[in-house]
Design a protein around this motif. Structure first.
Motif, PDB file in Angstrom:
ATOM      1  N   GLY B 117      15.550  69.176  67.317  1.00  0.00           N
ATOM      2  CA  GLY B 117      14.721  70.142  68.037  1.00  0.00           C
ATOM      3  C   GLY B 117      15.444  70.796  69.196  1.00  0.00           C
ATOM      4  N   LEU B 118      16.670  70.358  69.466  1.00  0.00           N
ATOM      5  CA  LEU B 118      17.437  70.926  70.577  1.00  0.00           C
ATOM      6  C   LEU B 118      18.449  71.932  70.051  1.00  0.00           C
ATOM      7  N   THR B 119      18.618  73.021  70.799  1.00  0.00           N
ATOM      8  CA  THR B 119      19.675  73.971  70.457  1.00  0.00           C
ATOM      9  C   THR B 119      20.853  73.759  71.412  1.00  0.00           C
ATOM     10  N   PRO B 120      22.037  74.216  71.013  1.00  0.00           N
ATOM     11  CA  PRO B 120      23.210  74.084  71.878  1.00  0.00           C
ATOM     12  C   PRO B 120      22.982  74.718  73.253  1.00  0.00           C
ATOM     13  N   GLU B 121      22.271  75.844  73.286  1.00  0.00           N
ATOM     14  CA  GLU B 121      22.061  76.515  74.567  1.00  0.00           C
ATOM     15  C   GLU B 121      21.202  75.656  75.493  1.00  0.00           C
ATOM     16  N   MET B 122      20.204  74.957  74.938  1.00  0.00           N
ATOM     17  CA  MET B 122      19.363  74.076  75.774  1.00  0.00           C
ATOM     18  C   MET B 122      20.187  72.941  76.378  1.00  0.00           C
ATOM     19  N   VAL B 123      21.018  72.302  75.565  1.00  0.00           N
ATOM     20  CA  VAL B 123      21.777  71.163  76.100  1.00  0.00           C
ATOM     21  C   VAL B 123      22.859  71.648  77.064  1.00  0.00           C
ATOM     22  N   GLY B 251      32.442  78.373  68.806  1.00  0.00           N
ATOM     23  CA  GLY B 251      31.008  78.601  68.925  1.00  0.00           C
ATOM     24  C   GLY B 251      30.524  79.998  68.620  1.00  0.00           C
ATOM     25  N   THR B 252      31.405  80.878  68.148  1.00  0.00           N
ATOM     26  CA  THR B 252      30.957  82.207  67.728  1.00  0.00           C
ATOM     27  C   THR B 252      31.585  82.538  66.378  1.00  0.00           C
ATOM     28  N   GLU B 253      30.907  83.430  65.648  1.00  0.00           N
ATOM     29  CA  GLU B 253      31.436  83.847  64.348  1.00  0.00           C
ATOM     30  C   GLU B 253      32.817  84.483  64.512  1.00  0.00           C
ATOM     31  N   ALA B 254      32.961  85.306  65.577  1.00  0.00           N
ATOM     32  CA  ALA B 254      34.236  86.004  65.769  1.00  0.00           C
ATOM     33  C   ALA B 254      35.367  85.031  66.095  1.00  0.00           C
ATOM     34  N   ALA B 255      35.068  84.014  66.911  1.00  0.00           N
ATOM     35  CA  ALA B 255      36.121  83.032  67.235  1.00  0.00           C
ATOM     36  C   ALA B 255      36.482  82.222  65.998  1.00  0.00           C
ATOM     37  N   ASN B 256      35.493  81.895  65.175  1.00  0.00           N
ATOM     38  CA  ASN B 256      35.789  81.182  63.937  1.00  0.00           C
ATOM     39  C   ASN B 256      36.627  82.043  63.001  1.00  0.00           C
ATOM     40  N   ASP B 305      29.682  81.956  78.946  1.00  0.00           N
ATOM     41  CA  ASP B 305      30.588  80.997  79.574  1.00  0.00           C
ATOM     42  C   ASP B 305      31.131  80.010  78.540  1.00  0.00           C
ATOM     43  N   GLN B 306      32.294  79.427  78.846  1.00  0.00           N
ATOM     44  CA  GLN B 306      33.000  78.654  77.828  1.00  0.00           C
ATOM     45  C   GLN B 306      32.309  77.330  77.499  1.00  0.00           C
ATOM     46  N   GLN B 307      31.572  76.790  78.432  1.00  0.00           N
ATOM     47  CA  GLN B 307      30.909  75.505  78.159  1.00  0.00           C
ATOM     48  C   GLN B 307      29.723  75.696  77.208  1.00  0.00           C
ATOM     49  N   THR B 308      28.986  76.788  77.375  1.00  0.00           N
ATOM     50  CA  THR B 308      27.895  77.084  76.446  1.00  0.00           C
ATOM     51  C   THR B 308      28.434  77.328  75.033  1.00  0.00           C
ATOM     52  N   LEU B 309      29.540  78.047  74.959  1.00  0.00           N
ATOM     53  CA  LEU B 309      30.133  78.309  73.640  1.00  0.00           C
ATOM     54  C   LEU B 309      30.628  77.023  72.994  1.00  0.00           C
ATOM     55  N   GLU B 310      31.121  76.096  73.817  1.00  0.00           N
ATOM     56  CA  GLU B 310      31.554  74.797  73.290  1.00  0.00           C
ATOM     57  C   GLU B 310      30.361  74.060  72.672  1.00  0.00           C
ATOM     58  N   ALA B 311      29.218  74.077  73.350  1.00  0.00           N
ATOM     59  CA  ALA B 311      28.032  73.422  72.789  1.00  0.00           C
ATOM     60  C   ALA B 311      27.637  74.083  71.467  1.00  0.00           C
ATOM     61  N   ARG B 312      27.817  75.393  71.378  1.00  0.00           N
ATOM     62  CA  ARG B 312      27.525  76.074  70.106  1.00  0.00           C
ATOM     63  C   ARG B 312      28.478  75.617  69.002  1.00  0.00           C
ATOM     64  N   GLU B 349      31.024  66.736  79.887  1.00  0.00           N
ATOM     65  CA  GLU B 349      30.035  67.712  79.415  1.00  0.00           C
ATOM     66  C   GLU B 349      30.055  67.802  77.891  1.00  0.00           C
ATOM     67  N   ASP B 350      31.253  67.919  77.332  1.00  0.00           N
ATOM     68  CA  ASP B 350      31.374  68.081  75.883  1.00  0.00           C
ATOM     69  C   ASP B 350      30.815  66.849  75.174  1.00  0.00           C
ATOM     70  N   HIS B 351      31.141  65.681  75.701  1.00  0.00           N
ATOM     71  CA  HIS B 351      30.650  64.449  75.091  1.00  0.00           C
ATOM     72  C   HIS B 351      29.122  64.387  75.168  1.00  0.00           C
ATOM     73  N   PHE B 352      28.589  64.706  76.326  1.00  0.00           N
ATOM     74  CA  PHE B 352      27.133  64.709  76.539  1.00  0.00           C
ATOM     75  C   PHE B 352      26.440  65.683  75.584  1.00  0.00           C
ATOM     76  N   CYS B 353      26.922  66.922  75.543  1.00  0.00           N
ATOM     77  CA  CYS B 353      26.260  67.936  74.711  1.00  0.00           C
ATOM     78  C   CYS B 353      26.327  67.543  73.239  1.00  0.00           C
ATOM     79  N   GLY B 354      27.483  67.075  72.803  1.00  0.00           N
ATOM     80  CA  GLY B 354      27.628  66.672  71.406  1.00  0.00           C
ATOM     81  C   GLY B 354      26.665  65.554  71.050  1.00  0.00           C
ATOM     82  N   LYS B 355      26.605  64.552  71.899  1.00  0.00           N
ATOM     83  CA  LYS B 355      25.753  63.393  71.605  1.00  0.00           C
ATOM     84  C   LYS B 355      24.280  63.780  71.593  1.00  0.00           C
ATOM     85  N   LEU B 356      23.882  64.642  72.528  1.00  0.00           N
ATOM     86  CA  LEU B 356      22.481  65.044  72.589  1.00  0.00           C
ATOM     87  C   LEU B 356      22.091  65.832  71.334  1.00  0.00           C
ATOM     88  N   LEU B 357      23.057  66.560  70.777  1.00  0.00           N
ATOM     89  CA  LEU B 357      22.799  67.329  69.552  1.00  0.00           C
ATOM     90  C   LEU B 357      22.910  66.456  68.301  1.00  0.00           C
TER      91      LEU B 357
END
Lengths: 271, 469
Positions: B117-123, B251-256, B305-312, B349-357
């Motif tokens: 129920g969580l999105t990357p942007e929320m975490v 975290g973006t189609e263009a970066a992928n 910002d780069q941290q939000t994109l990392e969560a994506r 941050e990365d560890h936290f966001c990943g685990k929460l997702l």
């Protein structure tokens, strides 16, 4: 590590009973990796820990060492009719590290200095750039030029003024080559120091240099240093690239390096 | 699209939209400064955090940072969002969500149920309001267990990826580092090589060698050659014994696209690995690496910002039920994370966001020589990640990667962490280490000076994989 013994190659003293040594340390003849370090408890023994610290300290010093422009300008003036001192828009090391974009641009005095020259067309513009290791430039730039210049003379290449650039990235060779009306640009730059290679020179070759050139339009010769690729072989490979570029009027991915060594792209490529 | 503001005394701080609010609320880091997105002052940053704390979580489902039509990662996030799972926190603001995460209501069971129920942007948003201790405490509550040939992510466990890289992929050189690692208890997450070349023949050779060693010594672990997903698919078509398919993701189609991938290609990679049915206790076959700054370096960050994109990027990983995901936190360089302080925060941050997702998050605790960081900074991040329940870390001889030219954690570092925090290897691997006379939990490494007899022929066995010439 393989050629010159570093402190890590010395086993802990025989009498130090707190250290468990590893007989398989001898497998280091298969790799430069830090295997068989032994242990104190489960931790690194003092010798191995400090050997690492020394290597890291040397790499750090290489990043922060200022370019010895006086020594280098004297050496360049002996070898070229005209040598220029230029600077990027990154004012100091801290800004250089945070702002790669500024390291690719010439500052205003440098641009004016180039604009004031009576520029004629030349085949090759050579730029010598501190990059991430001034030490690499101090130690490798002049000896490499001495290996390269005979090749260029034999090929009857005309050379523009040589440029010595502080706080520069690879792409700063583009506006320099463009201002000098050069057909080709050669950039000698200090590479990002590895833990056991604080002194590695990178060479970037670009056909028709101009601002905005893509990195895919360059060829790179990496790891030029006494314990890496020799000056003679790097100079030979560069001469080979120049010959090929003159034939197809291009560089980069279009220009295949069919000499035996493999090409490497360095400088912060994300894996 | 709403704008946001916060008043402190005489000053009104305005933020044009949600993306700007997120960026300005991010703790300071060089990559956001490079992108021109960072807060202009310390007070503006906290004002943004105060305004962000008031934003309802549900806003992130409506006010999309990158438009649905423009980006397949956004479409993935929106299409996969589970409204029922989201229900328990649906009425909360970001600030209330932080409080809830710290409360006893958030536990192993409720967090696992909440993850879809969580999105990357929320975490990402809530992480920006968290201090280091919050990131540790909440991540520690999350439990993400994955399986292939062993069980990773169990409580009180810490795994390691054995990373026996060699600058020319020399099989005997790789075998020497691998042997060293095994004798220091490393390798339960994966034995994973970064090859010097993407050449398929060379990759197949390395896969065969890893397979033979794992088989001969009956090691309950999996192997991986970290090559591009297309090369892995080709290797599988050629019959290479492939356990895990690897890919760097963003975290973006263009970066992928900059990585030469899209979601469909990742699906093909996953299907190819699944078709081999090589797992014994599970079938999680994907291994991903991420890292803050990858989208900006590909000029594909959309002003986020780069941290939000990392969560994506973690949101992308989640789609493919990966065995392993790790951030390569300090690898990309000081223009993205300048110093030890920024690297430590980003790793947590990365560890936290990943685990929460719900992603099995590990960390390549690392730095390059042009970053303002050293082994002491890595010790701090290592210890903090151990406390946060990090799934795995890297293991490399003496912390020095002679192929990729950066420093990551050593075999000794993992043993330190296991000792001070009483963390055990994966259970199947722990048993193998114990039966092999290598390591006993609580007692440490048992191997003395001499190479144990059964491992005497590893180098000879590797030699036959040496490429001619």
């Amino acid at each position: 590590m393989a050629n010159t013994p570093s402190p890590a190659d010395h086993s802990p003293a025989e009498h130090d009973h707190s250290v468990v040594t590893n007989s398989w340390r001898s497998l280091r003849n298969h790799t430069d990796a830090r295997i068989g370090l032994g242990r104190s408890g489960n931790s690194l023994p003092t010798q191995a820990m400090l050997a690492f610290q020394l290597d890291h300290a040397q790499a750090r010093d290489a990043v922060h060492l200022a370019l010895d422009t006086e020594m280098l300008m004297a050496g360049l003036e002996q070898r070229f009719p005209l040598a220029l001192r230029l600077h990027s828009q990154a004012q100091d090391r801290s800004e250089y590290l945070r702002r790669p974009d500024l390291g690719r641009l010439l500052d205003i005095p440098s641009t004016q200095q180039l604009a004031a020259l009576e520029t004629q067309h030349c085949d090759i513009s050579i730029s010598i750039v501190d990059g991430l290791s001034a030490r690499a430039i101090h130690e490798q730039a002049l000896p490499f030029l001495d290996a390269l210049l005979p090749h260029l003379h034999r090929a009857e290449m005309t050379l523009g003024p040589v440029a010595l650039v502080e706080q520069g990235r690879v792409a700063i060779g583009d506006p320099i080559g463009e201002a000098l009306n050069a057909r080709m640009s050669i950039v000698l730059i200090g590479e990002r120091p590895g833990l056991s290679s604080p002194d590695s020179l990178g060479i970037y070759f670009t056909w028709k240099p101009r601002s905005g050139c893509l990195d895919s339009a360059r060829n790179c010769i990496s790891n030029v240093r006494p314990r890496g690729q020799s000056f003679a072989s790097a100079a030979q490979r560069l001469a080979y690239l120049i010959k090929g570029a003159l034939e197809i009027e291009a560089s980069g991915i279009a220009l295949k390096d069919n000499s035996d060594a493999t090409l490497e792209i360095s400088d912060g490529q994300y894996r | 699209m709403a704008s946001y503001y916060y008043d402190t005394g005489s000053t009104r701080y305005r933020f044009a939209n949600l993306a700007e609010l997120m960026a300005k609320a991010s703790p300071a880091r060089s990559g956001d400064e490079l992108a021109g997105l960072a807060a202009h002052s310390a007070a503006q940053r906290v004002a943004a955090q105060l305004a962000l704390a008031e934003v309802p979580l549900a806003t992130f489902l409506e006010d999309l940072l990158i438009p649905y039509e423009a980006d397949e990662v956004t479409r993935l996030i929106v299409d996969r969002h589970d409204r029922a799972a989201f229900a328990p926190v649906a009425s909360m603001t970001v600030g209330e969500f932080r409080n809830w995460l710290l409360s006893p209501h958030a536990n192993e069971v409720s967090l696992a149920a909440l993850a879809p129920g969580l999105t990357p942007e929320m975490v990402a948003a809530v992480s920006k309001l968290m201090r280091i201790q919050d990131l540790v405490l909440v991540a520690r509550k999350c439990r993400v267990v994955t399986r292939f040939r062993n069980t990773l992510g169990l409580k009180g466990r810490l795994a390691t990826r054995l990373q026996p890289n060699h600058p020319t992929d020399d099989p005997t050189g790789i075998a020497a580092s691998m042997l060293d690692g095994l004798l220091y208890g490393s390798g339960d997450a994966v034995i994973g090589i970064n090859p010097a070349t993407d050449n398929t023949t060379a990759v197949v050779t390395l896969l065969k060698m890893l397979d033979e060693i794992i088989e001969r010594y009956q090691i309950p672990t999996q192997s991986c050659v970290l090559t591009h997903v297309t090369t892995a698919i080709e290797a599988i078509e050629r019959g290479a014994p492939t356990d895990l398919v690897f890919q760097s993701i963003a975290g973006t189609e263009a970066a992928n696209k900059g990585f030469g991938i899209n979601l469909e290609l990742l699906r093909q990679g996953q299907q190819a690995a699944l078709s081999l049915e090589r797992g014994t206790v599970g079938d999680q076959v994907m291994y991903f690496e991420t890292g803050q700054g990858s989208a900006l370096s590909a000029n594909a960050h959309h002003g986020i910002d780069q941290q939000t994109l990392e969560a994506r990027a973690h949101g992308v990983a989640r789609e493919f039920s990966p065995l392993l995901v790790n951030t390569v936190v300090g690898f990309i360089g000081p223009e993205y994370l300048y110093d030890g302080k920024q690297i430590i925060r980003a790793g947590l941050e990365d560890h936290f966001c990943g685990k929460l997702l719900g992603v099995p998050m590990g960390c390549d605790i690392c730095y390059t020589n042009h970053a303002e960081a050293d082994q002491n900074d890595m010790d701090m991040l290592l210890t903090l990640l151990g406390a946060a329940g990090c799934t795995y870390i890297m293991g490399i001889p003496g912390a020095d990667d002679i192929m990729l030219n950066y420093q990551t954690t050593s075999f000794h570092d993992a043993l330190y962490l296991r000792e001070v925090l009483d963390l055990r290897p994966a259970p199947e691997f722990e048993q193998w280490l114990s039966e092999s006379g290598i390591y006993v939990h609580g007692e440490g490494i048992k191997v003395a000076e001499q190479l144990p007899p059964r491992f005497r022929n590893v180098i000879e066995e590797a030699r036959k994989f040496a490429l001619p010439g």
